[in-house]
Structures are given as structure tokens and as C-alpha cells.
Design a protein around this motif. Structure first.
Motif, PDB file in Angstrom:
ATOM      1  N   MET A  99       7.491 -21.793   1.299  1.00 54.11           N
ATOM      2  CA  MET A  99       6.969 -20.625   0.593  1.00 54.11           C
ATOM      3  C   MET A  99       6.768 -20.907  -0.894  1.00 54.11           C
ATOM      4  SD  MET A  99       6.711 -18.109   2.812  1.00 54.11           S
ATOM      5  CE  MET A  99       7.029 -18.163   4.559  1.00 54.11           C
ATOM      6  N   ARG A 110      10.622  -9.723   1.762  1.00 51.64           N
ATOM      7  CA  ARG A 110      10.255  -9.514   3.156  1.00 51.64           C
ATOM      8  C   ARG A 110      11.266  -8.707   3.963  1.00 51.64           C
ATOM      9  NH1 ARG A 110       6.697 -13.419   5.691  1.00 51.64           N
ATOM     10  NH2 ARG A 110       5.371 -14.343   4.105  1.00 51.64           N
ATOM     11  N   VAL A 173      -8.619  -2.448  20.800  1.00 52.05           N
ATOM     12  CA  VAL A 173      -9.921  -2.959  21.226  1.00 52.05           C
ATOM     13  C   VAL A 173     -10.619  -1.974  22.170  1.00 52.05           C
ATOM     14  CG1 VAL A 173     -11.126  -4.843  22.353  1.00 52.05           C
ATOM     15  CG2 VAL A 173      -9.131  -5.336  20.923  1.00 52.05           C
ATOM     16  N   PRO A 176     -10.011   2.111  20.281  1.00 52.66           N
ATOM     17  CA  PRO A 176      -9.566   1.770  18.925  1.00 52.66           C
ATOM     18  C   PRO A 176      -9.075   2.982  18.129  1.00 52.66           C
ATOM     19  CG  PRO A 176     -11.945   1.644  19.090  1.00 52.66           C
ATOM     20  CD  PRO A 176     -11.460   2.059  20.432  1.00 52.66           C
ATOM     21  N   ALA A 181      -3.410  -5.077  12.664  1.00 50.38           N
ATOM     22  CA  ALA A 181      -2.657  -6.103  11.957  1.00 50.38           C
ATOM     23  C   ALA A 181      -2.434  -5.743  10.513  1.00 50.38           C
ATOM     24  CB  ALA A 181      -3.419  -7.427  12.037  1.00 50.38           C
ATOM     25  N   GLY A 182      -1.406  -6.345   9.968  1.00 47.72           N
ATOM     26  CA  GLY A 182      -1.150  -6.195   8.547  1.00 47.72           C
ATOM     27  C   GLY A 182      -0.310  -4.983   8.223  1.00 47.72           C
ATOM     28  N   LEU A 183       0.022  -4.891   6.944  1.00 50.97           N
ATOM     29  CA  LEU A 183       0.869  -3.819   6.451  1.00 50.97           C
ATOM     30  C   LEU A 183       0.027  -2.593   6.131  1.00 50.97           C
ATOM     31  CD1 LEU A 183       3.824  -3.364   5.566  1.00 50.97           C
ATOM     32  CD2 LEU A 183       3.169  -4.156   3.309  1.00 50.97           C
ATOM     33  N   THR A 184      -1.185  -2.841   5.634  1.00 48.29           N
ATOM     34  CA  THR A 184      -2.090  -1.751   5.253  1.00 48.29           C
ATOM     35  C   THR A 184      -3.504  -2.169   5.620  1.00 48.29           C
ATOM     36  OG1 THR A 184      -2.525  -2.715   3.105  1.00 48.29           O
ATOM     37  CG2 THR A 184      -0.699  -1.162   3.223  1.00 48.29           C
ATOM     38  N   ALA A 186      -7.234  -3.449   4.657  1.00 50.69           N
ATOM     39  CA  ALA A 186      -7.569  -4.509   3.710  1.00 50.69           C
ATOM     40  C   ALA A 186      -7.576  -3.980   2.281  1.00 50.69           C
ATOM     41  CB  ALA A 186      -8.935  -5.071   4.047  1.00 50.69           C
ATOM     42  N   GLY A 187      -6.703  -4.538   1.460  1.00 47.94           N
ATOM     43  CA  GLY A 187      -6.747  -4.239   0.038  1.00 47.94           C
ATOM     44  C   GLY A 187      -6.160  -2.903  -0.364  1.00 47.94           C
ATOM     45  N   ALA A 188      -5.708  -2.095   0.598  1.00 49.69           N
ATOM     46  CA  ALA A 188      -5.159  -0.791   0.249  1.00 49.69           C
ATOM     47  C   ALA A 188      -3.738  -0.939  -0.279  1.00 49.69           C
ATOM     48  CB  ALA A 188      -5.172   0.107   1.477  1.00 49.69           C
ATOM     49  N   ALA A 189      -3.337   0.013  -1.118  1.00 52.31           N
ATOM     50  CA  ALA A 189      -1.970  -0.006  -1.632  1.00 52.31           C
ATOM     51  C   ALA A 189      -1.024   0.412  -0.499  1.00 52.31           C
ATOM     52  CB  ALA A 189      -1.847   0.947  -2.810  1.00 52.31           C
ATOM     53  N   PRO A 190       0.215  -0.126  -0.507  1.00 51.37           N
ATOM     54  CA  PRO A 190       1.147   0.205   0.576  1.00 51.37           C
ATOM     55  C   PRO A 190       1.714   1.618   0.422  1.00 51.37           C
ATOM     56  CG  PRO A 190       2.168  -1.333  -0.951  1.00 51.37           C
ATOM     57  CD  PRO A 190       0.769  -1.115  -1.432  1.00 51.37           C
ATOM     58  N   SER A 280       0.824  -9.708  12.420  1.00 48.44           N
ATOM     59  CA  SER A 280       0.761 -10.118  11.002  1.00 48.44           C
ATOM     60  C   SER A 280       1.584  -9.176  10.128  1.00 48.44           C
ATOM     61  CB  SER A 280      -0.672 -10.118  10.474  1.00 48.44           C
ATOM     62  OG  SER A 280      -1.567 -10.611  11.395  1.00 48.44           O
ATOM     63  N   PRO A 282       4.234  -8.551   7.491  1.00 48.04           N
ATOM     64  CA  PRO A 282       4.761  -9.509   6.495  1.00 48.04           C
ATOM     65  C   PRO A 282       6.272  -9.429   6.333  1.00 48.04           C
ATOM     66  CG  PRO A 282       3.753  -7.649   5.381  1.00 48.04           C
ATOM     67  CD  PRO A 282       3.562  -7.410   6.856  1.00 48.04           C
TER      68      PRO A 282
ATOM     69  N   THR B  40     -14.380  -7.198  -0.100  1.00 49.97           N
ATOM     70  CA  THR B  40     -13.264  -7.523   0.772  1.00 49.97           C
ATOM     71  C   THR B  40     -13.669  -8.671   1.690  1.00 49.97           C
ATOM     72  OG1 THR B  40     -12.588  -5.225   0.752  1.00 49.97           O
ATOM     73  CG2 THR B  40     -11.630  -6.606   2.446  1.00 49.97           C
ATOM     74  N   ARG B 202       0.324 -10.474  -1.411  1.00 50.20           N
ATOM     75  CA  ARG B 202       1.296 -10.075  -0.400  1.00 50.20           C
ATOM     76  C   ARG B 202       1.275 -11.166   0.646  1.00 50.20           C
ATOM     77  NH1 ARG B 202      -0.474  -4.750   1.750  1.00 50.20           N
ATOM     78  NH2 ARG B 202      -0.535  -3.969  -0.364  1.00 50.20           N
ATOM     79  N   ARG B 203       2.284 -12.033   0.608  1.00 48.49           N
ATOM     80  CA  ARG B 203       2.278 -13.217   1.473  1.00 48.49           C
ATOM     81  C   ARG B 203       2.103 -12.840   2.926  1.00 48.49           C
ATOM     82  NH1 ARG B 203       4.063 -17.999  -1.535  1.00 48.49           N
ATOM     83  NH2 ARG B 203       4.130 -19.013   0.466  1.00 48.49           N
ATOM     84  N   ASP B 205      -0.446 -11.569   4.246  1.00 48.73           N
ATOM     85  CA  ASP B 205      -1.228 -10.362   4.448  1.00 48.73           C
ATOM     86  C   ASP B 205      -2.504 -10.379   3.607  1.00 48.73           C
ATOM     87  OD1 ASP B 205      -1.809  -7.819   5.364  1.00 48.73           O
ATOM     88  OD2 ASP B 205      -0.675  -6.850   3.762  1.00 48.73           O
ATOM     89  N   THR B 206      -2.385 -10.151   2.325  1.00 51.32           N
ATOM     90  CA  THR B 206      -3.584 -10.063   1.484  1.00 51.32           C
ATOM     91  C   THR B 206      -3.348 -10.666   0.107  1.00 51.32           C
ATOM     92  OG1 THR B 206      -2.850  -7.884   0.778  1.00 51.32           O
ATOM     93  CG2 THR B 206      -4.590  -7.950   2.426  1.00 51.32           C
ATOM     94  N   THR B 226     -10.642  -8.546  -2.622  1.00 48.74           N
ATOM     95  CA  THR B 226      -9.468  -8.549  -1.753  1.00 48.74           C
ATOM     96  C   THR B 226      -9.702  -9.562  -0.645  1.00 48.74           C
ATOM     97  OG1 THR B 226      -9.182  -6.212  -2.186  1.00 48.74           O
ATOM     98  CG2 THR B 226      -7.994  -7.116  -0.311  1.00 48.74           C
ATOM     99  N   VAL B 228      -8.233 -10.859   2.827  1.00 46.67           N
ATOM    100  CA  VAL B 228      -7.291 -10.545   3.897  1.00 46.67           C
ATOM    101  C   VAL B 228      -7.094 -11.798   4.731  1.00 46.67           C
ATOM    102  CG1 VAL B 228      -6.933  -9.149   5.969  1.00 46.67           C
ATOM    103  CG2 VAL B 228      -8.048  -8.160   3.959  1.00 46.67           C
TER     104      VAL B 228
END
Lengths: 333, 531
Positions: A99, A110, A173, A176, A181-184, A186-190, A280, A282, B40, B202-203, B205-206, B226, B228
Motif C-alpha cells: 500500500m 479501511r 444486471v 438494476p 460496486a464501490g462505496l459511492t 463515481a466521484g460522489a462524496a461518501p 469493491s 474499500p 468521470t 480512496r484506495r 475505489d476512486t 474522477t 473510478v
């Protein structure tokens, strides 16, 4: 089974159990860490490969050897272990090779996300297990009972990642409605809204994957206690069935359930590793995979310690809870 | 040859084209970008760190850092943090680089010669374990000249030295303290002079980049980017097709399917990214010049490109890519000629054995070819290679392995290797085929030795000017093809899709590097929203 013990005696038993477990826990955890070092040492992976990345394909032997020396990777396992233990005493968890940041920072960044995921998953499986297990036992042999038993046994044999991929296929799929995937996004604040939407699928999958053992246990345990004398007595007194099941049978049935819950914790930890990887997420569990593949001693050892501590603490809490709740149990330590 | 990948990719592609049920932004409709100041992107690869000394953005085009020099779209070296061309001493052992005045780092500190000196001193110091040290083997030292220039000292003359100065410059403060550079905070919190600065990483992630308003080259119009990280190709393709991203990198066939379905622009870039079969000279079969000559004539390079790379690629015969026409010797090629391969083997005494495999003096024409098991492109190429050369009577056994298992066997077994540098291909060829690099790490793994090749490469690296260098690089290709040490198969194309809502896209020839650092976005700082 002993007679009901006086309160003071019980308090001492709790303290004795906790103390003894702690005494045994420290060497156990250390043994686990040493084991990780030894296992990693015999693995064929060379940490310096991870360090160079694709740069390894144009690096000269001299430069690779110099990097190994300077990073202390050429030292023997014993030396690396001693250095790591020394650092541990001073509160320094070392530098993560994979890391490229301090191990303490990796954990701090994390761990909260993993705790959030695991807590929610535990809650999901608790609610599911209690509700489904109780109804199944109550209506033993009915269609719901048969369905719960069949699904439970199927899920037992299904690894969490299969469940995860299935959930993605269905909810992301084919239909939908949920992010994959991901925490948020794309690019959004958590924000709370973002994270909670993204948390739904992984927490459900992890929770459901842990449910079968619990639900089958609740069912079996409740069936046994429905045959107990005091339940039969309650029925004989003409109490309503609902009251008999929920007030008389369920409390006795739930005591061993707490122990089962504590023992499931290791599964929850390994489940989290797979689920975080697939979604995904984190969290810290996903870092385990990276650390293991990179033979990242400091990070791998720290994460193993962390999960060992979590497992030991989980089973201690479960045992203490039983000890405090059930007067018939003695701390046989 | 039917492989799982060959089935899965068309299936997914078909599903995408057939119109999937996922909500899709209609072509032309404004995507997540809105007014075009934000973008993005999805990347299949997340960097381990953002430290140029550990290889981040070593070929330039990094959004966070500038090197002393950078390449323009025509691959011409242009000053970046340098203010003009480097001047060399007559013996070309000393190079002076003038520095751009008035540049500041993202943290507000001023850029000056001390930063260049600190960066290169850290690269040179073995104790700091900078992984790009092997890219400047000729560099002996660096010092400041006044307060607006630096001087590099070389241990041997190197004509194209400025071409090796594209790696990012760190502020000297970030390098203080000694110790391995992998311990530096800058690994995760980039501080450079580049057009973008790191807003958040954010490791796993993004990564969010914000434009640097005081960039010396002018503030970028796209102010927020951004990236992703989504490692799975199919997931990334689906999410891109659903309108989630303004662009991504994809395998060729998937990229075409996504572009067709989503209305995103398809961008296919040529690269210097070769795949080659390295032949060990310690192995009695692959060491035989007749075998190597026959192998090179029995592989159907174009067939492999059509079958496995969706036609996206170019046949390779040596490490100098055809996308650099000025450097390519046209006569240095092998024709696909199995009959000729057979004649070469006959003349050398390799006669067909009972099982169809050729034999000479009790030795069967048989060797093992290793490839990294997780790399599907290399696996496909290895299988195609084995099947092609089988027709010539050479038996190739395939083994998919991890690099740990491959490394100790490189001297004895063949291996599918990849790499490439479109900017200084002579240097890459030198690393790969010069006898002085034999079995040095992954360089020249087969220990190829050829006096004529060595001489041509030495001349190229020491050449006083571009013309002499090019002549020597062409001489190298002729010498190599006369006695090939490997079987170069193809230069891969890189495929991308991108929303066509900005002006400024300029095609470029790419290095081996994958992902969104290069691709259409290599000059992102010059892009402007289309009105």
C-alpha cells in the motif's frame, strides 16, 4: 448443572474467565503472527516483485538486490520477525509494502468501512435467523419449515462469493435497482445516502451467507425446548400458543444461540474478505488479499492479528453473555 | 482454437449490442459531465502509488507531475520543466538543462534546481530503492548550476539523454529524511507541478483530480476528473454502456461493442507494446540458429492479430514498432513461409521423426514455452505460437505459471514477454538484446549474444545526432533479423471509448503503460468542453 449461584460468586467467575482468556489470548495471537511470518517465508512469492511492479521487467539484478537490501527484505525470517515484534512493542506496526503507506494508516482508513459492513451483516443474519427459525420450529413440518430447511442446507454449501455474483446478476444486471460496486457512485462524496445505498447488496449477501447455520440452530434449539417440562407446563395452564413460544420456549432456546453466534465470527471474517473483493468495498478485508499476494509481511501480520483478536474477543463476549444470562452455566475454566 | 475467452467476449459483446435492459444515456445526451468541466473515467488498473521514483508516470503524461521534458503528439521532445533544449559538452558526458522560472508545486513551494537535484540524487542512491534507477544506467551524478539550471554527468556518452528525463520531479522537501522512497508520504499524497493536483484518493475505489489553477501551461478547462477503479473488463464495459462514465479502456472487441451501443467514440491507439517469445540460449534446441530462423518464418503473425486482438495490432519482427516509420528498416521482416521454414530445418539436419516432430542426432525439436497464467492475451498468443510451429515439426509444450515460477527457469525455457517504449526504442532494444544485459533480471532473459547487434546498439546509444542514431537503429534491425534471438509476434493496439463532448483529442502512440493516464486523455489539460 449447578444450583443458582449468589451474585458475588458469579461476578468473580466472569472476571476469572475474562482474565484467563486474556492470559491465553496474548500467546495465541503472537503464535498466529509467528505462523504468518513462517508461512509467508516459505511461499514462493518475492516481495520485491510487488515493490517494482512492471518496472521489474527492465530492472537490473544489481538494482533489484539493492532495493531488497535497503528495504530489509534480504534479512532472514527470524530477523524480520524480531524487527516487527520490536516495532509492535513501541506501537509501530511498520510500513506496508503493497500500500506504500504506514500499516497503522491502512488500518485506520479501511477498518471503519469493514466494521460497518460486518455489523450490518450480523444484524441482517440475526434478524433473519430469529424470525425464520422461530416460525419454522413453531410450524414444524409445514411448507415454511421445509423451505427454510432446504434453503438453509443449500446455502451452507454455497461460498459467499457465489452468492455475491448471483446477487449482482439479479439486482444489478437483470433488475438494476442497486449499485454493484464501490462505496459511492463515481466521484460522489461518501454521504449517508450514498453509502447506505451501496451498502445494501454487500451487507445483505454477507448477512444471508451467514444465516443458514444460525437459522437451523434456532429451529433445532427451539424444537428441543418446546418439549421441555416448563413449556409443557405452560401449555397445560392453557396459555396462548404465541405466549408459550415467545415467552417460555424461545428464551431457553436462545442461550446456546449466543455461543453459536460467537463461533461463527471467523466465518464472518473470511466471508467479509470475499464479499469486499467482489463488491469493491474499500474495507480492510480486501487489503488482506493484496497483502497476501504481495507477501507484505507487516500488513499481513497486522491484519491477521486483528482478525485473531476479533475472533477471540467474539467468543469471549459470547461466553460471558451466556455466563451472565444463564444461571445454570458455570465458568469451567 | 476455441478458448473460453473467445466465447465469453463475443457473448458479452452481443448482449451489449442487442440492447441491454440497463438504463442507458441516449447517444449525444449530456452524460454525467453536465457543463463539461467535470469528467468521470473508469480505469481497469489502480496504481500502487503516485511516486515517480517508483515508476508512476515515468514516460510522462502524468497529470500530477511534470518531467524536465515531455513528448508532443508527434513524439518530439518538448521542454516541460526545462525551459529549452539540453546542451551537451563535446564528449556528451555532461548535459546542462535550463529550468523554467516561476513554476510552483501544488503545495505552493517554488520549483528550482534543488528539486531536480534532490529527485535525481534519490534515484541514483541505492539505499533509497527507487525502482526507475535502471532506466538511467548512464547517469553518474547531478548538480545545480546557478539557480536556473542543472548539469547531469554521465558515465558514458549517451546521445539521446534528454529523452530519459521525462520522469516527474518531486519537491526536495518531499524527499527529505533518507530511507527507502516507499516510505514517503508523497506515495499516496502526490505533490508535483502538473496540470492536476490530487483532491482525494480512496484506495480501491476512486481518485479525484482537481485542476491546478496556477499551472505554468495554463489552467485546464476540465476542472475535476474522477477516475473510478473497476478491474473487471466486463463490469467496466457494462457500466460504461449504461452511461456511468465519460470514457474507459477496454479490450478491443469489447470496446467496439460498447462504442456501437452507447454512442461513445471509439479510439484505437497504436503502441510500441510488443509481445515476443524469448528463446533461451542455454537450451540446445532454441539455441540452434536454424530453429530460430524457422520459428520466425512459421508463425502467422497477422492471423494471431485477427484471431486474438480483434485485428487491433501490428505484426512485430523486432522491437522497433512500425508506428515509428522513420526508425524502421523496411527490409528487416520475416515472411510467413512454412515451406521455407521446413527447408531451413532440412538443411540444418532436422529430419521429421516418427511422430512428426523433427529430430537431429537423437535430439527432438521440442521445448517448453512459459507464459504468465493470468494474462489471457499472452496465453492465446502462446497457444497460437505452439499450433503454428507444430506444422513445421517443432513441438512446443505450454506452461502457464506465476512470475515466481517463471523467473528461475527463464534461462532454460522459452517465455512470452511484453514491453515497449515508443520514445527511446533503441534503449529498450539494448535492454532486451545487448549481450551486456544477458540474464540481468528480466533483461535479455535468453542471454542472446550477437556481436553485430551489440555494435549497432552501442553506436545507436552513443550517436551524436538523430540521423546517426536512426542509421544505427536500422543497422541493428538488419543484424538482428539475420540472426533472430526471439520470435516477436505483435505490437498490441490499445482500445478506448470516450464521450465525444470535448475538443482537444489528439491521437498518440503509446508505451506499454495501460489505463487512463495515457489513452485519449494523455493531453487532458488541453481539452475544452464542446459548446
Amino acid at each position: 448443572m449447578t444450583a443458582v449461584l449468589p451474585g458475588r460468586h458469579r461476578g468473580r467467575a466472569v472476571a476469572r474467565l475474562a482474565g484467563l482468556r486474556l492470559l491465553l489470548g496474548v500467546p495465541t495471537v503472537l503464535l498466529v503472527a509467528v505462523g504468518v511470518f513462517l508461512l509467508a517465508a516459505v511461499s514462493p512469492f518475492r516481495p520485491v516483485y510487488q515493490y517494482f511492479g512492471v518496472g521489474i521487467f527492465s530492472a537490473s539484478d544489481a538494482d533489484i538486490a539493492a532495493a531488497e537490501r535497503s528495504l530489509g527484505l534480504d534479512a532472514s525470517v527470524g530477523e524480520q520477525l524480531l524487527r516487527w515484534l520490536g516495532g509492535l512493542l513501541t506501537g509501530d506496526l511498520g510500513q506496508s509494502l503493497s500500500m506504500r503507506q504506514p500499516v497503522a494508516q491502512v488500518v485506520a482508513e479501511r477498518l471503519p468501512w469493514t466494521l460497518l459492513l460486518v455489523t450490518l451483516a450480523l444484524l441482517v443474519s440475526l434478524v433473519l435467523a430469529l424470525a425464520a427459525g422461530t416460525v419454522a420450529a413453531w410450524r414444524q413440518g409445514g411448507w415454511f419449515d421445509r423451505a427454510v430447511t432446504a434453503v438453509g442446507h443449500t446455502l451452507e454449501g454455497l461460498p459467499p462469493f457465489v452468492l455475491a455474483l448471483g446477487a449482482i446478476a439479479v439486482f444489478a444486471v437483470a433488475w438494476p435497482v442497486l449499485p454493484v460496486a464501490g462505496l459511492t457512485d463515481a466521484g460522489a462524496a461518501p454521504t449517508f445516502g450514498q453509502v447506505s445505498r451501496h451498502l445494501v447488496l454487500p451487507a445483505l449477501v454477507l448477512g444471508v451467507s451467514q444465516t443458514p447455520w444460525l437459522v437451523l440452530h434456532v429451529r433445532a434449539s427451539l424444537l428441543a425446548s418446546l418439549d421441555d417440562d416448563h413449556v409443557a407446563g405452560a401449555r397445560a395452564r392453557g396459555l396462548p400458543e404465541r405466549l408459550v413460544v415467545l415467552r417460555h420456549a424461545l428464551p431457553t432456546a436462545l442461550l446456546p444461540f449466543v455461543t453459536v453466534l460467537g463461533n461463527r465470527l471467523p466465518e464472518l471474517v473470511t466471508g467479509a474478505v470475499l464479499v469486499e473483493t467482489v463488491f469493491s468495498w474499500p474495507g480492510i478485508a480486501a487489503a488482506v488479499v493484496t497483502a497476501a499476494l504481495a507477501v507484505d509481511f507487516p500488513l499481513l501480520a497486522a491484519l491477521t492479528l486483528l482478525s485473531a483478536v476479533a475472533v477471540l474477543a467474539g467468543s469471549l463476549v459470547a461466553d460471558l453473555t451466556v455466563l451472565l444470562l444463564d444461571p445454570r452455566v458455570d465458568a469451567d475454566v | 482454437m476455441i478458448t473460453l475467452r473467445n466465447i465469453v467476449v463475443p457473448l458479452v459483446a452481443a448482449a451489449l449490442v442487442a440492447g441491454c435492459s440497463a438504463p442507458t444515456a441516449a447517444p449525444g445526451e449530456a452524460g454525467p459531465a453536465g457543463d463539461g468541466t467535470t469528467m468521470t473515467l473508469a480505469d481497469g488498473y489502480e496504481p500502487d502509488d503516485l511516486n515517480p521514483l517508483l515508476g508512476y508516470g515515468a514516460e510522462g503524461a502524468s497529470k500530477f507531475y511534470d518531467g524536465l521534458y515531455a513528448r508532443d503528439a508527434q513524439r518530439t521532445l518538448q521542454p516541460a520543466l526545462a525551459s529549452g533544449p539540453a546542451t551537451s559538452s563535446p564528449d556528451r558526458l555532461s548535459w546542462t538543462v535550463p529550468l523554467r522560472p516561476g513554476v510552483t508545486f501544488h503545495d505552493g513551494s517554488a520549483f528550482g534546481p534543488e528539486d531536480v537535484v534532490a529527485t535525481y540524487a534519490a534515484i541514483l542512491d541505492p539505499a533509497r530503492a527507487a525502482t526507475i534507477r535502471s532506466s538511467v544506467p548512464m547517469l553518474a551524478g547531478v548538480e545545480a548550476v546557478g539557480d536556473d539550471a542543472v548539469r547531469f554527468r554521465l558515465s558514458y556518452p549517451y546521445g539521446a539523454f534528454p529523452a530519459r528525463l521525462t520522469s516527474g520531479i518531486l519537491p526536495s522537501e518531499a524527499l527529505e529524511g533518507g530511507g527507502p522512497v516507499s516510505d514517503l508520504p508523497v506515495n499516496t499524497r502526490a505533490v508535483g507541478t502538473g496540470p492536476y493536483r490530487l483532491a482525494e484518493w480512496r484506495r480501491g475505489d476512486t481518485m479525484v483530480m482537481e485542476s491546478n489553477p496556477s499551472y505554468w501551461g495554463g489552467a485546464p478547462s476540465v476542472t475535476r476528473v474522477t477516475v473510478v477503479f473497476a478491474t473487471d473488463d466486463n463490469t467496466r464495459a457494462q457500466r460504461t454502456a449504461a452511461g456511468e462514465f465519460d470514457g474507459t479502456v477496454l479490450p478491443p472487441a469489447l470496446a467496439r461493442a460498447v462504442a456501437q451501443q452507447s454512442g461513445l467514440a471509439l479510439r484505437e491507439h497504436a503502441s510500441a507494446d510488443y509481445r515476443t517469445v524469448a528463446l533461451p540460449f542455454a537450451n540446445p534446441v532454441t539455441a540452434d540458429p536454424a530453429i530460430r530462423a524457422a520459428l520466425n518464418r512459421s508463425v502467422n503473425r497477422q492471423g494471431m492479430i485477427d484471431a486474438f486482438l480483434a485485428g487491433q495490432g501490428e505484426p512485430a519482427h523486432h522491437p522497433i514498432p512500425g508506428v515509428l516509420p522513420e526508425q524502421v528498416e523496411p527490409s528487416a521482416t520475416f515472411t510467413f513461409d512454412p515451406a521455407e521454414a521446413g527447408r531451413i530445418l532440412e538443411r540444418a539436419g532436422w529430419v521429421p521423426g516418427p511422430d512428426g516432430v523433427r529430430v537431429r542426432g537423437g535430439q527432438a525439436a521440442r521445448f517448453t514455452l512459459m507464459y504468465p497464467a493470468t494474462d489471457t492475451v499472452r496465453r492465446d498468443l502462446a497457444q497460437a505460437f505452439a499450433s503454428d510451429v507444430r506444422a513445421a515439426g517443432i513441438d512446443v509444450r505450454l506452461e502457464g505459471l506465476g512470475w515466481e515460477a517463471i523467473e528461475p527457469r527463464m534461462g532454460a525455457d522459452a517465455l512470452v514477454l511484453g514491453g515497449g517504449d515508443p520514445f527511446d526504442p533503441g534503449f529498450k532494444a539494448w535492454q532486451l538484446l545487448h549481450s551486456s544485459n544477458a540474464a540481468d533480471g528480466f533483461n535479455n532473459p535468453g542471454s542472446y549474444r550477437n556481436a553485430a547487434v551489440d555494435a549497432a546498439l552501442d553506436t545507436a546509444l552513443r550517436a551524436p545526432d538523430e540521423a546517426a542514431r536512426t542509421a544505427a537503429v536500422k543497422e541493428f534491425q538488419r543484424a538482428y533479423v539475420a540472426d533472430p534471438g526471439m520470435v516477436f509476434l505483435a505490437f498490441l493496439g490499445h482500445s478506448y471509448v470516450t464521450r465525444d463532448a470535448w475538443d482537444g483529442y489528439t491521437p498518440v502512440v503509446e508505451p506499454h503503460t495501460h489505463g487512463t493516464t495515457w489513452g485519449p486523455w494523455w493531453n487532458l489539460q488541453d481539452w475544452t468542453p464542446r459548446s
